[in-house]
Write a protein that holds these residues in place. Sequence first.
Motif, short mmCIF file in Angstrom:
data_model
loop_
_atom_site.label_atom_id
_atom_site.label_comp_id
_atom_site.label_asym_id
_atom_site.label_seq_id
_atom_site.Cartn_x
_atom_site.Cartn_y
_atom_site.Cartn_z
N GLY A 66 -14.88 3.13 2.03
CA GLY A 66 -14.80 1.73 1.64
C GLY A 66 -16.21 1.21 1.51
O GLY A 66 -17.18 1.90 1.82
N PRO A 67 -16.39 0.02 1.02
CA PRO A 67 -15.35 -0.95 0.67
C PRO A 67 -14.75 -0.68 -0.72
O PRO A 67 -15.39 -0.11 -1.59
N TYR A 68 -13.50 -1.11 -0.85
CA TYR A 68 -12.78 -1.03 -2.12
C TYR A 68 -12.20 -2.40 -2.43
O TYR A 68 -11.66 -3.06 -1.54
N LYS A 69 -12.29 -2.79 -3.69
CA LYS A 69 -11.59 -4.00 -4.12
C LYS A 69 -10.11 -3.67 -4.12
O LYS A 69 -9.70 -2.59 -4.55
N ALA A 70 -9.28 -4.59 -3.62
CA ALA A 70 -7.85 -4.35 -3.55
C ALA A 70 -7.09 -5.55 -4.11
O ALA A 70 -7.55 -6.68 -4.02
N VAL A 71 -5.92 -5.27 -4.68
CA VAL A 71 -5.05 -6.31 -5.21
C VAL A 71 -3.70 -6.16 -4.51
O VAL A 71 -3.12 -5.07 -4.51
N LEU A 72 -3.23 -7.24 -3.92
CA LEU A 72 -1.96 -7.20 -3.19
C LEU A 72 -0.80 -6.91 -4.13
O LEU A 72 -0.67 -7.52 -5.19
N VAL A 73 0.04 -5.96 -3.71
CA VAL A 73 1.29 -5.67 -4.41
C VAL A 73 2.43 -6.34 -3.65
O VAL A 73 3.22 -7.08 -4.22
N ARG A 74 2.47 -6.08 -2.32
CA ARG A 74 3.48 -6.74 -1.49
C ARG A 74 3.11 -6.63 -0.02
O ARG A 74 2.35 -5.75 0.38
N VAL A 75 3.66 -7.53 0.76
CA VAL A 75 3.50 -7.51 2.20
C VAL A 75 4.72 -6.79 2.77
O VAL A 75 5.86 -7.17 2.48
N ILE A 76 4.50 -5.76 3.56
CA ILE A 76 5.59 -5.02 4.18
C ILE A 76 6.03 -5.72 5.46
O ILE A 76 7.21 -5.97 5.68
N ASP A 77 5.07 -6.03 6.32
CA ASP A 77 5.31 -6.76 7.55
C ASP A 77 3.98 -7.33 8.04
O ASP A 77 3.02 -7.38 7.27
N GLY A 78 3.90 -7.72 9.29
CA GLY A 78 2.69 -8.37 9.79
C GLY A 78 1.47 -7.49 9.90
O GLY A 78 0.36 -7.99 10.00
N ASP A 79 1.66 -6.17 9.89
CA ASP A 79 0.49 -5.29 9.99
C ASP A 79 0.45 -4.20 8.92
O ASP A 79 -0.32 -3.25 9.03
N SER A 80 1.25 -4.37 7.87
CA SER A 80 1.25 -3.38 6.77
C SER A 80 1.42 -4.07 5.43
O SER A 80 2.22 -4.99 5.30
N ALA B 223 -5.88 -1.86 10.59
CA ALA B 223 -6.52 -1.20 11.74
C ALA B 223 -6.69 -2.16 12.91
O ALA B 223 -7.03 -3.33 12.73
N GLY B 224 -6.43 -1.64 14.10
CA GLY B 224 -6.75 -2.37 15.32
C GLY B 224 -5.76 -3.43 15.74
O GLY B 224 -6.04 -4.18 16.69
N ILE B 225 -4.62 -3.53 15.06
CA ILE B 225 -3.63 -4.54 15.45
C ILE B 225 -2.23 -3.96 15.46
O ILE B 225 -1.96 -2.93 14.85
N ASN B 226 -1.36 -4.65 16.18
CA ASN B 226 0.07 -4.36 16.15
C ASN B 226 0.80 -5.69 16.05
O ASN B 226 0.58 -6.59 16.86
N ALA B 227 1.63 -5.81 15.04
CA ALA B 227 2.43 -7.03 14.85
C ALA B 227 3.88 -6.74 15.25
O ALA B 227 4.30 -5.58 15.28
#
Length: 158
Positions: A38-52, A72-76
Motif C-alpha cells: 500500500g497505499p492503494y486508492k480504493a473505491v467502495l463497492v459495498r459494506v459487508i459489516d462493521g469491520d469488512s 486491521a486491528g478491530i473487531n465489530a
Amino acid sequence: MEKSTCKRCVSTALWRWTAIALVMGLCMTGNAVAGDYGPYKAVLVRVIDGDSVVVDVDLWPGLAQRVSVRLAGINAPELRAPAECERLAAQKAMDAVQALVTTGTLTLTDVGPDKYWGRIVGKLWVVTAKGKVDLGQILIERRLAKPYSGGKRLPWCG
C-alpha cells in the motif's frame, strides 16, 4: 463472430486471473505481513459489516481489482450473532461505516494476508477536506468496534 467473442472472453478471463494472482501474490507470500503493501486508492463497492468492506483497488491506471478487506486491528459486532443486542450494535457499526466511507476518497494501506482465503487485512483511510482518518480508529473511538489483534474475541453484550 462467435470465435472473436470466445477469444475476448478468454482474454478478459486471463486479465482477471492475472490481476487476482498479482494481488494474492503480493498479499499471500510467505514473507508478507501487515504493512508490507500500500497505499492503494480504493473505491467502495459495498459494506459487508462493521469491520469488512468490498472495494475496487486501483493497481495501476486502467486495472482495478475487487477485493474483500477486513479492517486491521478491530473487531465489530456480528450481524448474525445469536444475541439481539449484538445484532443491533452490528447494524449501528455497519451504518457508521457506510456513512463514513461515503464522505471522501478511500486509501487502503498496511495490506497483508487474512486467515480466510480471498480476503485481505488492511487499514482503510477516509480522506476528506478536513484530513485523513483511520476508519478502524474512528469506530473504536465511537465504541462501535473494539481493538483486536487475534485470538478470542470479547463478548459484546452483558
